[in-house]
Design an enzyme around this catalytic site. Structure first.
Site, PDB file in Angstrom:
ATOM      1  N   VAL A 123       0.859  -1.176   0.000  1.00 30.92           N
ATOM      2  CA  VAL A 123       0.000   0.000   0.000  1.00 30.92           C
ATOM      3  C   VAL A 123       0.900   1.231   0.000  1.00 30.92           C
ATOM      4  O   VAL A 123       1.823   1.327   0.810  1.00 30.92           O
ATOM      5  CB  VAL A 123      -0.885  -0.044   1.281  1.00 30.92           C
ATOM      6  N   CYS A 124       0.646   2.162  -0.904  1.00 32.25           N
ATOM      7  CA  CYS A 124       1.482   3.366  -0.998  1.00 32.25           C
ATOM      8  C   CYS A 124       1.316   4.236   0.244  1.00 32.25           C
ATOM      9  O   CYS A 124       0.195   4.621   0.595  1.00 32.25           O
ATOM     10  CB  CYS A 124       1.107   4.169  -2.230  1.00 32.25           C
ATOM     11  N   VAL A 125       2.439   4.574   0.870  1.00 28.81           N
ATOM     12  CA  VAL A 125       2.374   5.317   2.134  1.00 28.81           C
ATOM     13  C   VAL A 125       1.752   6.708   1.968  1.00 28.81           C
ATOM     14  O   VAL A 125       0.899   7.104   2.773  1.00 28.81           O
ATOM     15  CB  VAL A 125       3.765   5.381   2.814  1.00 28.81           C
TER      16      VAL A 125
END
Lengths: 100, 119, 134
Positions: free
Chosen positions: B77-79
């Site tokens: 998941v992209c931070v």
């Protein structure tokens, strides 16, 4: 090259735009709401049927079925594939452009 | 073949995550390697364990997590996208990890194909 | 011929360098896609990849001059396109057909761009290893 179109041609210009950039020998897979373009007897049928002569067109069977479109309503020249067929297209044809 | 997948939408509003899930499942069944599934934009919501769909509906958050467990699949998941949308380590679903956008670019560099699912 | 050129070009490049094209087809502000694509473009630049950014359909509106977002209280990210050069991202393409259909001309854009036809853009797309659309 493989082009993915997941939008209905009646709502978005994704398919129109895709057809403007597809090159001879390329493949197009219609899936999700994109499958409505694969149906006979609609306003976009002639354009899509014409494209089957120049490009390889595919439509995702599970998305056709979910939307109540039997495969005998699919335009001649469009091949119905399942998710495995989707994977094969990506592996064999790529690179992949998603017309989001 | 090594494949990378990018999921741009969450598990409810769009079919993108469903399509990506079925695609990845079919790819694994065929013996392909899926180097990473990267979740961006609202796609980060696929990793929110607080989501609670109705019991008669599919639960993509759990389905992805189960697939990760069974196939040692890397779900990232992209931070930056996740922070915007309130997905953090506190509510991250099992099977997912949070990391930077560089993980998407790395996956694209090491895969032979990248497939984008979105709206 | 196009294929031979691609192979030649490939031989000259480092094997770790891939050709990335970001395809922008959506207008800014109405949805977040344009902004978050830009974040992906900037990161890719940091990986020293061969990066192209294409603007077609409503994507051409992303780089229109004169954006003023004060009254909608959103971040005006159009100046960031000018910063791409600092990341060695200089291949910015605008599709002529999309530009003209929207009544725009090259001088309407915040950055210098190469205007290409749909057919030329299709050729560029076919040369890529990775195509990312938002």
């Amino acid at each position: 090259m493989l082009h993915l179109v997941n939008k209905s041609p009646f709502e978005r210009i994704a398919l129109h735009s895709c057809l403007g950039h597809v090159r001879e020998g390329d493949s197009i897979l219609l899936y999700e709401d994109g499958i409505y373009a694969a149906r006979k007897g609609s306003a976009t049928t002639d354009r899509v049927a014409a494209a089957t002569g120049k490009f390889k067109l595919y439509v995702l069977g599970p998305d056709l079925a979910a939307r109540g479109i039997p495969s005998d309503q699919v335009i001649d020249g469009i091949t119905v594939v399942d998710y495995g067929g989707f994977v094969d297209l990506v592996a064999e044809v790529g690179p992949v452009q998603s017309w989001l | 073949m090594k494949l990378g997948v990018l999921v741009n939408e969450g598990p409810f509003t769009h079919q993108a995550s469903d399509s990506a899930y079925h695609f990845v499942k079919a790819a694994l069944d065929k013996g392909h390697e899926v180097s990473r599934v990267f979740f961006y934009y609202d796609g980060v919501n696929n990793g929110n364990k607080l989501s609670a769909p109705q019991s008669d509906d599919r639960n993509l958050v759990k389905l992805w997590g189960k697939m990760a467990e069974e196939h040692d699949l890397d779900l990232v998941v992209c931070v930056a996208a996740a922070l915007r949308r309130g997905v953090s380590d506190e509510n991250l679903a099992p099977g997912f990890r949070i990391s930077g956008l560089g993980q998407l670019i790395e996956a694209a560099m090491e895969s032979e194909r990248l497939v984008v699912f979105g709206d | 011929m196009a294929e031979a050129e691609t192979l030649d070009d490939f031989d000259e490049t480092d094997e770790d360098v891939k050709r990335f094209m970001f395809v922008n087809r959506k207008a800014p502000y109405g949805t977040i896609y344009a902004l978050e694509v830009l974040e992906m473009v900037l990161i890719t630049g940091a990986f020293d990849q061969d990066v192209s950014v294409a603007f077609l359909d409503d994507g051409v509106f992303q780089i229109k001059k004169g954006q003023d977002t004060k009254a909608v209280n959103m971040k005006n990210f159009s100046p960031t396109y000018r910063a791409l050069e600092g990341y060695d991202i200089e291949k910015l393409y605008v599709e002529r057909e999309s530009m003209e259909a929207r009544g725009l001309a090259p001088e309407d854009f915040v950055v210098p761009v190469k205007v290409v036809s749909a057919a030329e853009l299709a050729d560029l797309m076919a040369e890529q290893d990775v195509i990312i659309s938002g």
